[in-house]
Design a protein around this motif. Structure first.
Motif, PDB file in Angstrom:
ATOM      1  N   SER A   1       0.840  -1.195   0.000  1.00  0.00           N
ATOM      2  CA  SER A   1       0.000   0.000   0.000  1.00  0.00           C
ATOM      3  C   SER A   1       0.877   1.248   0.000  1.00  0.00           C
ATOM      4  O   SER A   1       1.806   1.377   0.798  1.00  0.00           O
ATOM      5  CB  SER A   1      -0.907   0.005   1.232  1.00  0.00           C
ATOM      6  OG  SER A   1      -1.702   1.171   1.255  1.00  0.00           O
TER       7      SER A   1
ATOM      8  N   ALA B   1       2.287   1.759  -5.140  1.00  0.00           N
ATOM      9  CA  ALA B   1       1.851   1.609  -6.520  1.00  0.00           C
ATOM     10  C   ALA B   1       2.095   2.881  -7.304  1.00  0.00           C
ATOM     11  O   ALA B   1       1.939   3.988  -6.800  1.00  0.00           O
ATOM     12  CB  ALA B   1       0.366   1.239  -6.573  1.00  0.00           C
TER      13      ALA B   1
ATOM     14  N   GLY C   1      -2.649   3.539  -4.752  1.00  0.00           N
ATOM     15  CA  GLY C   1      -1.924   2.475  -4.076  1.00  0.00           C
ATOM     16  C   GLY C   1      -2.781   1.610  -3.185  1.00  0.00           C
ATOM     17  O   GLY C   1      -2.249   0.838  -2.399  1.00  0.00           O
TER      18      GLY C   1
ATOM     19  N   ILE D   1      -4.754  -1.485  -1.890  1.00  0.00           N
ATOM     20  CA  ILE D   1      -4.581  -2.906  -2.180  1.00  0.00           C
ATOM     21  C   ILE D   1      -5.793  -3.668  -1.679  1.00  0.00           C
ATOM     22  O   ILE D   1      -6.172  -3.559  -0.511  1.00  0.00           O
ATOM     23  CB  ILE D   1      -3.309  -3.452  -1.501  1.00  0.00           C
ATOM     24  CG1 ILE D   1      -2.083  -2.690  -2.001  1.00  0.00           C
ATOM     25  CG2 ILE D   1      -3.146  -4.931  -1.757  1.00  0.00           C
ATOM     26  CD1 ILE D   1      -1.789  -2.866  -3.450  1.00  0.00           C
TER      27      ILE D   1
ATOM     28  N   LYS E   1      -0.464  -4.315  -9.048  1.00  0.00           N
ATOM     29  CA  LYS E   1      -1.438  -3.979  -8.007  1.00  0.00           C
ATOM     30  C   LYS E   1      -2.780  -4.546  -8.443  1.00  0.00           C
ATOM     31  O   LYS E   1      -3.015  -4.772  -9.635  1.00  0.00           O
ATOM     32  CB  LYS E   1      -1.530  -2.466  -7.809  1.00  0.00           C
ATOM     33  CG  LYS E   1      -1.941  -1.705  -9.053  1.00  0.00           C
ATOM     34  CD  LYS E   1      -2.191  -0.241  -8.774  1.00  0.00           C
ATOM     35  CE  LYS E   1      -3.443  -0.080  -7.945  1.00  0.00           C
ATOM     36  NZ  LYS E   1      -3.794   1.355  -7.757  1.00  0.00           N
TER      37      LYS E   1
END
Length: 238
Positions: free
Chosen positions: A188, A191, A201, A203, A234
């Motif tokens: 997290s 990304a 980011g 997840i 991701k």
């Protein structure tokens, strides 16, 4: 050759051809023996024939009419059953030979490295000529130079990597099924945003389950059958 014929009968060998077969030699070699041309023969077939006839080498030579000769001096040197042993190399000579081989390997390594560098530079020739101009233009005269005009100059690098057997694993933004051996799930906040993605980011809890759809953030690379590094991915959120 009466003795040889008698010996064939004693050993229950019906013919000279059979003698050749049982001795695993050629009929021509047996013919040389019968003609007394032992000096033109090698030691191995003579020993095989002697063994088949249950004779010593000296007895076989005597049967061929060479009893009065000195086999070690008049025959082909290859017939000598006990050649003079060559002297063992000294420690100094072994060291010199080792040094010579090391120097030879170093020269070969240097030659291969130079050959590799020349081939690589040949493939990068267009990039070497044009890239400095691009850098100068961006820094001095054309800071607004479009990336679309710059990207083609990187093709030689891509071609060089391809010639080395380097292959990418996926491409940025591509959506694929998660494969742990090829993909690395980003944590997290790690990304990298791509087109059409918020890039925050986040997840999903089950994003690292094999087969789930993921989006590639950075491609991975393989070199032949070796994995250089996995593609960073991701979870994909449609």
């Amino acid at each position: 050759m009466v003795f040889l014929q008698q010996r064939l009968k004693q050993r229950q060998i019906p013919s000279f051809r059979q003698l050749a077969l049982r001795s695993q030699v050629t009929p021509w070699q047996v013919g040389q023996l019968r003609q007394g041309q032992v000096h033109q023969m090698r030691l191995e077939p003579l020993l095989r024939i002697a063994q088949t006839l249950d004779l010593s080498l000296g007895e076989l030579l005597a049967a061929a009419g060479l009893a009065d000769r000195a086999p070690n001096t008049t025959l082909n040197p290859s017939l000598n059953p006990s050649p003079e042993p060559s002297p063992e190399p000294s420690l100094d000579s072994l060291r010199r030979e080792c040094d010579r081989l090391q120097q030879q390997l170093q020269r070969q390594e240097q030659d291969l490295r130079q050959q590799f560098q020349r081939q690589s530079l040949g493939q990068l020739e267009s990039w070497l000529k044009n890239w400095p101009k691009v850098v100068y233009a961006v820094e001095n005269t054309k800071p607004e130079l479009l990336a679309a005009k710059v990207l083609p100059l990187l093709h030689p690098l891509e071609e060089l990597l391809a010639s080395w057997g380097v292959a990418t694993i996926g491409s940025v933004g591509e959506v694929v099924a998660y494969e742990p051996r090829q993909h690395q799930m980003l944590r997290s906040g790690d990304a990298v945003g791509v087109a059409g993605d918020a890039g925050n980011g986040s997840i999903a809890g089950n994003g690292n389950i094999a087969g789930n759809l993921v989006q590639i953030q950075r491609p991975g690379y393989r070199h032949g059958s070796d994995l250089l590094h996995r593609a960073e991915v991701k979870p994909w959120q449609p």
